[in-house]
Design a protein around this motif. Structure first.
Motif, PDB file in Angstrom:
ATOM      1  N   GLN A 254       0.786  -1.084   0.151  1.00  0.00           N
ATOM      2  CA  GLN A 254      -0.018   0.003   0.029  1.00  0.00           C
ATOM      3  C   GLN A 254       0.934   1.274  -0.116  1.00  0.00           C
ATOM      4  OE1 GLN A 254      -3.832   0.446   2.159  1.00  0.00           O
ATOM      5  NE2 GLN A 254      -2.583   1.645   3.605  1.00  0.00           N
ATOM      6  N   VAL A 255       0.936   2.006  -0.998  1.00  0.00           N
ATOM      7  CA  VAL A 255       1.821   3.271  -1.238  1.00  0.00           C
ATOM      8  C   VAL A 255       0.663   4.457  -0.928  1.00  0.00           C
ATOM      9  CG1 VAL A 255       2.792   4.655  -2.643  1.00  0.00           C
ATOM     10  CG2 VAL A 255       3.044   2.311  -2.948  1.00  0.00           C
ATOM     11  N   GLN A 256       1.303   5.098   0.511  1.00  0.00           N
ATOM     12  CA  GLN A 256       0.678   6.420   0.790  1.00  0.00           C
ATOM     13  C   GLN A 256       1.439   7.498   0.766  1.00  0.00           C
ATOM     14  OE1 GLN A 256       0.000   6.909   4.936  1.00  0.00           O
ATOM     15  NE2 GLN A 256      -1.760   7.729   4.564  1.00  0.00           N
ATOM     16  N   ILE A 257       0.772   8.566  -0.334  1.00  0.00           N
ATOM     17  CA  ILE A 257       1.488   9.758  -0.667  1.00  0.00           C
ATOM     18  C   ILE A 257       0.766  10.881   0.245  1.00  0.00           C
ATOM     19  CG2 ILE A 257       2.193  11.488  -2.286  1.00  0.00           C
ATOM     20  CD1 ILE A 257       1.869   9.349  -4.365  1.00  0.00           C
ATOM     21  N   SER A 258       1.522  11.221   1.287  1.00  0.00           N
ATOM     22  CA  SER A 258       0.813  12.385   2.380  1.00  0.00           C
ATOM     23  C   SER A 258       1.824  13.397   2.667  1.00  0.00           C
ATOM     24  CB  SER A 258       0.380  11.560   3.577  1.00  0.00           C
ATOM     25  OG  SER A 258      -0.154  12.435   4.381  1.00  0.00           O
ATOM     26  N   GLY A 259       1.618  14.521   2.227  1.00  0.00           N
ATOM     27  CA  GLY A 259       2.308  15.713   2.423  1.00  0.00           C
ATOM     28  C   GLY A 259       3.463  15.605   1.897  1.00  0.00           C
ATOM     29  N   ASP A 260       4.722  15.520   2.668  1.00  0.00           N
ATOM     30  CA  ASP A 260       6.030  15.616   2.322  1.00  0.00           C
ATOM     31  C   ASP A 260       6.821  14.336   2.066  1.00  0.00           C
ATOM     32  OD1 ASP A 260       5.630  18.319   2.105  1.00  0.00           O
ATOM     33  OD2 ASP A 260       6.861  18.915   3.995  1.00  0.00           O
ATOM     34  N   GLN A 261       5.899  13.114   2.522  1.00  0.00           N
ATOM     35  CA  GLN A 261       6.467  11.703   2.618  1.00  0.00           C
ATOM     36  C   GLN A 261       5.784  10.792   1.876  1.00  0.00           C
ATOM     37  OE1 GLN A 261       7.164  10.567   6.724  1.00  0.00           O
ATOM     38  NE2 GLN A 261       9.368  10.848   6.361  1.00  0.00           N
ATOM     39  N   VAL A 262       6.474   9.716   1.424  1.00  0.00           N
ATOM     40  CA  VAL A 262       5.721   8.617   0.724  1.00  0.00           C
ATOM     41  C   VAL A 262       6.126   7.276   1.368  1.00  0.00           C
ATOM     42  CG1 VAL A 262       5.653   7.214  -1.304  1.00  0.00           C
ATOM     43  CG2 VAL A 262       6.332   9.794  -1.455  1.00  0.00           C
ATOM     44  N   ASN A 263       5.143   6.701   1.905  1.00  0.00           N
ATOM     45  CA  ASN A 263       5.322   5.358   2.829  1.00  0.00           C
ATOM     46  C   ASN A 263       4.567   4.254   1.961  1.00  0.00           C
ATOM     47  OD1 ASN A 263       5.947   4.135   5.614  1.00  0.00           O
ATOM     48  ND2 ASN A 263       3.796   3.511   5.203  1.00  0.00           N
ATOM     49  N   VAL A 264       5.588   3.219   1.896  1.00  0.00           N
ATOM     50  CA  VAL A 264       5.020   1.960   1.655  1.00  0.00           C
ATOM     51  C   VAL A 264       4.959   1.007   2.798  1.00  0.00           C
ATOM     52  CG1 VAL A 264       5.420   0.128  -0.200  1.00  0.00           C
ATOM     53  CG2 VAL A 264       6.217   2.395  -0.458  1.00  0.00           C
ATOM     54  N   ASP A 265       3.736   0.260   2.901  1.00  0.00           N
ATOM     55  CA  ASP A 265       3.338  -0.651   3.817  1.00  0.00           C
ATOM     56  C   ASP A 265       3.120  -2.075   3.250  1.00  0.00           C
ATOM     57  OD1 ASP A 265       2.684  -0.879   6.749  1.00  0.00           O
ATOM     58  OD2 ASP A 265       1.198  -2.008   5.795  1.00  0.00           O
ATOM     59  N   PHE A 266       3.621  -3.035   3.800  1.00  0.00           N
ATOM     60  CA  PHE A 266       3.730  -4.402   3.065  1.00  0.00           C
ATOM     61  C   PHE A 266       2.692  -5.361   4.122  1.00  0.00           C
ATOM     62  CE2 PHE A 266       7.757  -2.688   1.463  1.00  0.00           C
ATOM     63  CZ  PHE A 266       7.440  -2.941  -0.020  1.00  0.00           C
ATOM     64  N   ALA A 267       1.848  -4.838   4.846  1.00  0.00           N
ATOM     65  CA  ALA A 267       0.775  -5.672   5.530  1.00  0.00           C
ATOM     66  C   ALA A 267       0.088  -6.230   4.373  1.00  0.00           C
ATOM     67  CB  ALA A 267      -0.129  -4.651   6.380  1.00  0.00           C
ATOM     68  N   GLY A 268      -0.379  -7.544   4.833  1.00  0.00           N
ATOM     69  CA  GLY A 268      -1.072  -8.245   3.798  1.00  0.00           C
ATOM     70  C   GLY A 268      -0.375  -9.319   3.157  1.00  0.00           C
ATOM     71  N   SER A 269       0.913  -9.119   3.031  1.00  0.00           N
ATOM     72  CA  SER A 269       1.848 -10.145   2.560  1.00  0.00           C
ATOM     73  C   SER A 269       1.740 -11.455   3.211  1.00  0.00           C
ATOM     74  CB  SER A 269       3.265  -9.591   2.240  1.00  0.00           C
ATOM     75  OG  SER A 269       3.292  -8.325   1.555  1.00  0.00           O
ATOM     76  N   ASP A 270       2.032 -12.564   2.543  1.00  0.00           N
ATOM     77  CA  ASP A 270       2.123 -14.038   2.995  1.00  0.00           C
ATOM     78  C   ASP A 270       2.942 -13.847   4.164  1.00  0.00           C
ATOM     79  OD1 ASP A 270      -0.025 -14.582   1.662  1.00  0.00           O
ATOM     80  OD2 ASP A 270       1.255 -16.139   0.321  1.00  0.00           O
ATOM     81  N   PRO A 271       2.818 -14.918   5.174  1.00  0.00           N
ATOM     82  CA  PRO A 271       4.061 -15.001   6.355  1.00  0.00           C
ATOM     83  C   PRO A 271       5.114 -15.425   5.908  1.00  0.00           C
ATOM     84  CG  PRO A 271       1.584 -16.171   6.782  1.00  0.00           C
ATOM     85  CD  PRO A 271       1.599 -15.745   5.447  1.00  0.00           C
ATOM     86  N   ALA A 272       5.965 -15.426   6.700  1.00  0.00           N
ATOM     87  CA  ALA A 272       7.570 -16.019   6.389  1.00  0.00           C
ATOM     88  C   ALA A 272       7.309 -17.331   6.012  1.00  0.00           C
ATOM     89  CB  ALA A 272       8.488 -15.947   7.673  1.00  0.00           C
TER      90      ALA A 272
END
Length: 540
Positions: A254-272
């Motif tokens: 999930q790519v979030q573009i908010s203000g002065d930053q870009v964050n990528v979160d990998f929640a939802g990917s399969d377990p190890a």
């Protein structure tokens, strides 16, 4: 001096600093023992300020090495401690969670002193041919099986090499001369960088890099910030299926573009995974940031300030694997991270992002030996191979090109020289690029046989066999990869397997996805595809 004159002077010094790290990297290329370093450029080199912030990197190098190294130097500083650093020191580790993601990469960091003052650090990374254990493959169930682990420690203190560490390495690897030789090459690489930096500072009259560092960081930060502020604000998600080891693996971002930053979160990917395809978060960060920079700020220098505006988060999963998960072939899943992130960015920036490509390198590690009762040579051989890139908006995809890793092709002659094998064929694979307004890049066909009187086991580290690269905006998928013997026997895309004497291993590397509707492809472009043999109309 005027502000303009000062800026010009600083820009000249910045260019000089880049030439220093380029010579640093070339030293490693010219002195390395392993073909993966010497021929393919699987390395990185860079210079850092006294706080461990990356000032400049060499152009030669992979994102997986450069961007992990940018974080690794901070771990070295924390563990060695400033009071325990001396001129002539070199520090080393292959810790996957504090280095570059797996044991086969050796990272070395050296402090740079001007007189008694610490003015910076040089760091470099390279992939070595062997670290013991099960060898370079995905079969291990924990990192403890994957080879010798070297915690952050001193390779040399005040110019004197740690002889006990060298003996430990020699006793634990199958190719001791190559591996130890690469350790010394890495140390020499940093030493050359240090000597060139001190000569530059003395010539110019600098006593520290503080002013130059501020100049580099403020301008890079401002330029990157300007690009981010021009982006649409919001959140976009993407998922991508990969082959996994023995079952498919789903990656989510999930790519979030908010203000002065870009964050990528990998929640939802399969377990190890139970197998060595897991990715430490330091490597996931490296390739996620690379994907962001490719789209948002490709022409802005890669350093601490430009990377600081991109943040990465993830719960524990296959892209944030906890110790002691097996991670030997973390690159197979890690190289999929850019396609995963780019897929989300394509929703935010339609018409600006390329289609999916082969992504993961088709690395093959061969352990060659004489057939029982025969005399011959044993050897460990590592070969890097690349499939096709995805088509781009306005351009066909590049064929047999290592994106996102950026490593170079390894010449057949150099590979055959390292051990008793024969590479009978290495050519573009017709019909493997996805159809579209712009065609996906082609994969390759590679045919390898043990030399007479020999056999080999090989570690397959392949993907896109069951999940080919998808097209973008109506483009067709690239061809899937195939692993087989010359008698038609299909082999697995991952794991150690056997090629007997007299048989040939045939690899059909995957192609990149197409971009845009096939009906929109220019007639002359189709005719040229046929003339060049890129498209024959047959099944790939």
């Amino acid at each position: 001096m005027s502000d303009q004159t000062r800026d010009i002077r600083m820009q000249v010094m910045w260019n000089r600093l880049i030439s220093v790290v380029e010579e640093q990297a070339l030293t490693l290329l010219r002195t390395a023992f392993s073909t993966s370093v010497r021929e393919a450029g699987d390395l990185s080199a860079g210079v850092f300020d006294p706080q461990g912030r990356m000032l400049a990197q060499a152009v030669t190098g992979t994102p997986g090495h450069v961007n992990t190294m940018a974080e690794a130097v901070l771990h070295f500083i924390a563990e060695i401690g400033r009071d325990n650093m001396f001129a002539g020191d070199t520090y080393v580790t292959n810790d996957p969670w504090k280095g570059t993601g797996h044991l086969h990469d050796i990272t070395m960091v050296s402090p740079s002193f001007l007189g008694d003052d610490l003015v910076g650090f040089f760091a470099c990374t390279a992939h070595v041919v062997d670290v013991g254990g099960r060898g370079f493959g995905a079969d291990a169930k924990s990192v403890y099986e994957e080879g010798i682990q070297i915690p952050i420690m001193k390779f040399a203190e005040r110019g004197t090499v740690n002889a006990d560490l060298v003996r430990m390495i020699r006793a634990n690897v199958r190719e001791p001369n190559q591996v130890v030789g690469d350790f010394y090459s890495l140390a020499a690489c940093n030493d050359v960088g240090h000597r060139r930096l001190i000569a530059m500072m003395q010539e110019i009259g600098l006593t520290s890099l503080d002013a130059l560092g501020e100049f580099i960081f403020t301008r890079t930060h401002a330029a990157t910030l300007q690009r981010i502020r021009a982006l649409p604000q919001g959140t976009w998600a993407n998922t991508l299926a990969t082959d996994g080891y023995d079952a498919p693996v789903t990656l989510a971002a999930q790519v979030q573009i908010s203000g002065d930053q870009v964050n990528v979160d990998f929640a939802g990917s399969d377990p190890a995974s139970r197998y060595g395809i897991n990715v430490p978060i330091i490597y996931t960060k490296a390739y996620a940031c690379y994907a962001l920079k490719c789209v948002i700020a490709p022409d802005i220098p890669n350093n601490w300030a430009s990377l600081a505006l991109f943040t990465i988060s993830s719960p524990e999963n296959i892209l944030n694997a906890p110790r002691p998960a097996p991670v030997a072939v973390r690159h197979v899943i890690g190289h999929m991270v850019p396609d995963l992130v780019l897929g989300a960015l394509a929703k935010a920036l339609p018409g600006q992002v390329l289609a999916e490509g082969a992504a993961a390198l088709w690395n093959i590690h061969m352990s060659v030996r004489p057939v029982a009762g025969q005399t011959g040579r044993r050897a460990e051989i590592l070969m890097f191979n690349s499939g096709g890139m995805g088509a781009r908006p306005g351009l066909d995809g590049l064929s047999a090109t290592a994106f996102p890793s950026g490593v170079m092709t390894m010449p057949i002659e150099a590979t055959e020289h390292t051990g008793p094998i024969v590479v009978w064929r290495k050519e573009l694979r017709p019909d493997s690029g996805g159809d579209g307004q712009y065609r996906g890049g082609l994969g390759q066909v590679i045919e390898i046989e043990p030399a007479p009187g020999h056999e080999f086991d090989f570690s397959a580290m392949f993907d896109r066999v069951n999940h080919p690269a998808a097209g973008r905006d109506g483009g067709g998928a690239g061809a899937a990869g195939v692993v087989a013997l010359d008698d038609g026997t299909l082999l697995k895309p991952k794991g150690w397997q056997h090629v007997p004497a007299g048989r040939r291993l045939i690899l059909h590397l995957p192609g990149g996805g197409g971009y845009g509707a096939p009906s929109a492809r220019d007639a002359e472009a189709r005719a040229e595809d046929a003339r060049q043999g890129y498209v024959t109309g047959k099944q790939p």
